[in-house]
Write a protein that holds these residues in place. Structure first.
Motif, PDB file in Angstrom:
ATOM      1  N   LEU A  46       7.837  -4.697  12.556  1.00  0.00           N
ATOM      2  CA  LEU A  46       6.446  -4.720  12.135  1.00  0.00           C
ATOM      3  C   LEU A  46       5.547  -5.254  13.245  1.00  0.00           C
ATOM      4  CD1 LEU A  46       6.953  -6.279   8.574  1.00  0.00           C
ATOM      5  CD2 LEU A  46       6.621  -3.868   9.116  1.00  0.00           C
ATOM      6  N   PRO A  47       4.316  -4.791  13.314  1.00  0.00           N
ATOM      7  CA  PRO A  47       3.363  -5.340  14.280  1.00  0.00           C
ATOM      8  C   PRO A  47       2.857  -6.703  13.810  1.00  0.00           C
ATOM      9  CG  PRO A  47       2.270  -3.724  12.910  1.00  0.00           C
ATOM     10  CD  PRO A  47       3.720  -3.711  12.493  1.00  0.00           C
ATOM     11  N   SER A  48       2.226  -7.440  14.699  1.00  0.00           N
ATOM     12  CA  SER A  48       1.723  -8.763  14.336  1.00  0.00           C
ATOM     13  C   SER A  48       0.476  -8.674  13.461  1.00  0.00           C
ATOM     14  CB  SER A  48       1.408  -9.567  15.599  1.00  0.00           C
ATOM     15  OG  SER A  48       0.472  -8.860  16.415  1.00  0.00           O
ATOM     16  N   GLU A  49      -0.349  -7.655  13.674  1.00  0.00           N
ATOM     17  CA  GLU A  49      -1.600  -7.549  12.937  1.00  0.00           C
ATOM     18  C   GLU A  49      -1.397  -6.803  11.619  1.00  0.00           C
ATOM     19  OE1 GLU A  49      -1.586  -3.850  15.616  1.00  0.00           O
ATOM     20  OE2 GLU A  49      -0.829  -5.911  15.620  1.00  0.00           O
ATOM     21  N   ALA A  50      -2.327  -7.011  10.682  1.00  0.00           N
ATOM     22  CA  ALA A  50      -2.266  -6.317   9.396  1.00  0.00           C
ATOM     23  C   ALA A  50      -2.540  -4.826   9.589  1.00  0.00           C
ATOM     24  CB  ALA A  50      -3.285  -6.913   8.426  1.00  0.00           C
ATOM     25  N   VAL A  51      -1.888  -4.015   8.776  1.00  0.00           N
ATOM     26  CA  VAL A  51      -2.092  -2.562   8.804  1.00  0.00           C
ATOM     27  C   VAL A  51      -2.381  -2.121   7.373  1.00  0.00           C
ATOM     28  CG1 VAL A  51      -1.135  -0.320   9.410  1.00  0.00           C
ATOM     29  CG2 VAL A  51      -0.470  -2.351  10.728  1.00  0.00           C
ATOM     30  N   ILE A  52      -3.596  -1.663   7.135  1.00  0.00           N
ATOM     31  CA  ILE A  52      -4.017  -1.290   5.784  1.00  0.00           C
ATOM     32  C   ILE A  52      -4.346   0.199   5.756  1.00  0.00           C
ATOM     33  CG2 ILE A  52      -5.668  -1.708   3.922  1.00  0.00           C
ATOM     34  CD1 ILE A  52      -6.056  -4.508   5.028  1.00  0.00           C
ATOM     35  N   ALA A  53      -3.620   0.927   4.935  1.00  0.00           N
ATOM     36  CA  ALA A  53      -3.853   2.362   4.782  1.00  0.00           C
ATOM     37  C   ALA A  53      -4.488   2.636   3.431  1.00  0.00           C
ATOM     38  CB  ALA A  53      -2.540   3.130   4.908  1.00  0.00           C
ATOM     39  N   VAL A  54      -5.143   3.784   3.330  1.00  0.00           N
ATOM     40  CA  VAL A  54      -5.662   4.250   2.044  1.00  0.00           C
ATOM     41  C   VAL A  54      -4.627   5.205   1.474  1.00  0.00           C
ATOM     42  CG1 VAL A  54      -7.554   5.419   0.865  1.00  0.00           C
ATOM     43  CG2 VAL A  54      -8.023   4.020   2.876  1.00  0.00           C
ATOM     44  N   ALA A  55      -3.943   4.788   0.416  1.00  0.00           N
ATOM     45  CA  ALA A  55      -2.795   5.572  -0.029  1.00  0.00           C
ATOM     46  C   ALA A  55      -2.485   5.306  -1.488  1.00  0.00           C
ATOM     47  CB  ALA A  55      -1.570   5.236   0.832  1.00  0.00           C
ATOM     48  N   ASP A  56      -1.752   6.240  -2.086  1.00  0.00           N
ATOM     49  CA  ASP A  56      -1.133   6.055  -3.390  1.00  0.00           C
ATOM     50  C   ASP A  56       0.221   5.390  -3.122  1.00  0.00           C
ATOM     51  OD1 ASP A  56       0.449   6.441  -5.725  1.00  0.00           O
ATOM     52  OD2 ASP A  56      -0.821   8.099  -6.345  1.00  0.00           O
ATOM     53  N   ALA A  57       0.318   4.109  -3.402  1.00  0.00           N
ATOM     54  CA  ALA A  57       1.491   3.340  -2.995  1.00  0.00           C
ATOM     55  C   ALA A  57       2.794   3.916  -3.552  1.00  0.00           C
ATOM     56  CB  ALA A  57       1.330   1.881  -3.425  1.00  0.00           C
ATOM     57  N   GLU A  58       2.789   4.350  -4.814  1.00  0.00           N
ATOM     58  CA  GLU A  58       4.028   4.858  -5.403  1.00  0.00           C
ATOM     59  C   GLU A  58       4.437   6.185  -4.783  1.00  0.00           C
ATOM     60  OE1 GLU A  58       6.107   3.102  -7.262  1.00  0.00           O
ATOM     61  OE2 GLU A  58       4.653   1.563  -6.763  1.00  0.00           O
ATOM     62  N   ARG A  59       3.458   7.005  -4.401  1.00  0.00           N
ATOM     63  CA  ARG A  59       3.808   8.269  -3.743  1.00  0.00           C
ATOM     64  C   ARG A  59       4.320   8.013  -2.319  1.00  0.00           C
ATOM     65  NH1 ARG A  59       4.929  12.375  -7.136  1.00  0.00           N
ATOM     66  NH2 ARG A  59       3.357  12.554  -8.766  1.00  0.00           N
ATOM     67  N   VAL A  60       3.756   7.027  -1.634  1.00  0.00           N
ATOM     68  CA  VAL A  60       4.272   6.679  -0.304  1.00  0.00           C
ATOM     69  C   VAL A  60       5.692   6.126  -0.435  1.00  0.00           C
ATOM     70  CG1 VAL A  60       3.980   5.165   1.701  1.00  0.00           C
ATOM     71  CG2 VAL A  60       1.988   6.280   0.670  1.00  0.00           C
ATOM     72  N   ARG A  61       5.926   5.331  -1.466  1.00  0.00           N
ATOM     73  CA  ARG A  61       7.284   4.829  -1.710  1.00  0.00           C
ATOM     74  C   ARG A  61       8.247   5.993  -1.933  1.00  0.00           C
ATOM     75  NH1 ARG A  61       8.158  -0.210  -3.401  1.00  0.00           N
ATOM     76  NH2 ARG A  61       6.050  -0.290  -4.309  1.00  0.00           N
ATOM     77  N   GLN A  62       7.794   7.013  -2.663  1.00  0.00           N
ATOM     78  CA  GLN A  62       8.620   8.190  -2.906  1.00  0.00           C
ATOM     79  C   GLN A  62       8.968   8.883  -1.597  1.00  0.00           C
ATOM     80  OE1 GLN A  62       6.761  10.967  -5.580  1.00  0.00           O
ATOM     81  NE2 GLN A  62       8.352  12.532  -5.333  1.00  0.00           N
TER      82      GLN A  62
END
Length: 361
Positions: free
Chosen positions: A243-259
């Motif tokens: 993981l990188p040191s800085e935060a990474v925030i995406a705009v996403a449907d979390a459950e679909r990304v998990r899929q």
């Protein structure tokens, strides 16, 4: 002792649900249709209602709304069971997709019976991921697919629950071979259910019927959760998370990304070879989050890569597992996010699949 009302037009599934509930010590009321069930509910005011969705006459969601419209029943916990998530499923306290496992069913019953009227609204699930298309032809196609899914998953659910109960009740004299055969049968039923779900989802994606529930998602903690699941599930593999040191925030449907990621990690485990190591890396690029899943297995020839995301394509040398829809679905879901799914591979040197997602502004 609690009173539980079970509604299903399939006698075999109604019987096995009733048997499980009886073994849990509850009084069971049963009905084959929504109108019959509504009369029973009004007469007995059960502590919990469990209903199938696709039934003749009144659907499960229509029955749910009738229950909610009766002030004596409005706060009764309601579990909706269906082969495909229908519109309105979020109005129930819980939604169980068929085929449902014995453990999942028992847990949902226990949670439903603990639910209070004050907590019901907070326990509702989010809006369903699928919504009916407006085009008449597509709507008819979607309804047909839901019906086919129901007709296949209902007997699968009954078979799975009965098999699990049989395995649970095997006496101490049962030999290991009997238990192993039962476990193999469960695995094959699960494979059939996965295939049905994948075919339905692939068709919904092709028809544009899946809607995402997008919101800001902090990917570092999200990936830690995904990797934690795989470490618990496959302790024989090493899962390395970078993981990188800085935060990474995406705009996403979390459950679909998990899929998507579960599909990629599952393939990495399947084709990872003797290394038993999977690497998951998160990086930032201008306007994008990049999540890479790498295995050190046998890899693929360059000639195969252009077809890897095609429907029903299966990698050369696959062992017969899988149905050739997983990567197609993963790629289509990535595109729905405004992202991409790409692959880099070389025979004998493993493969890397990289998911690109738009960053939150």
């Amino acid at each position: 002792m609690k009173v539980v009302l079970v509604v299903d037009d399939e006698e075999a599934l109604l019987d096995v649900f009733s048997s499980v509930l009886s073994e849990l010590g509850h009084t069971v009321l049963s009905a084959h249709a929504g109108d019959e069930a509504l009369g029973l509910a009004q007469a007995h005011q059960p502590d919990l209602i469990i209903s199938d969705h696709m039934m003749p006459g009144m659907t499960g969601v229509e029955f749910l709304r009738s229950v909610r419209g009766d002030e004596r029943l409005a706060d009764t916990p309601f579990i909706l069971v269906s082969a495909a998530q229908p519109q309105g499923a979020h109005e129930a306290n819980a939604y169980l997709p068929k085929p449902v496992s014995l453990e999942t069913f028992e847990r949902a019953v226990q949670e439903g019976l603990r639910a209070s009227s004050r907590k019901r609204d907070s326990q509702r699930e989010g809006a369903p991921l699928t919504q009916a298309p407006e085009n008449g032809l597509n709507l008819a196609r979607a309804e047909m697919l839901s019906w086919v899914s129901h007709e296949i998953k209902t007997p699968l659910s009954s078979a799975r629950l009965n098999l699990e109960m049989m395995i649970r009740h095997l006496g101490s004299g049962a030999n290991e071979a009997q238990r192993r055969r039962g476990a193999v049968a469960l695995q094959q039923l699960d494979r059939m259910a996965t295939l049905v779900s994948s075919v339905l989802e692939a068709s919904q994606l092709a028809d544009g019927c899946i809607k995402l529930q997008r919101e800001p998602c902090e990917l570092k903690s999200f990936l830690q959760g995904v990797v934690g699941y795989w470490r618990d599930t496959r302790p024989d593999f090493e899962f390395v998370l970078k993981l990188p040191s800085e935060a990474v925030i995406a705009v996403a449907d979390a459950e679909r990304v998990r899929q998507i990621l579960n599909n990629l990690v599952s393939n990495a485990v399947k084709y990872g070879g003797a290394s038993a190591r999977v690497e998951i890396t998160l990086e930032r690029s201008p306007g994008r989050a990049l999540i890479a899943v790498t295995d050190l297995g046998k890899g693929m020839d360059a000639s195969e890569l252009p077809r890897i995301f095609d429907r029903f394509h299966r990698a050369e040398g696959s062992t017969g597992q899988g149905h050739g829809l997983g990567l197609y679905i993963a790629s289509a879901l990535a595109q729905l996010h405004g992202g991409t799914l790409q692959v880099r591979s070389q025979r004998g040197e493993g493969s890397t699949f990289t998911l690109s997602l738009p960053l939150s502004h």
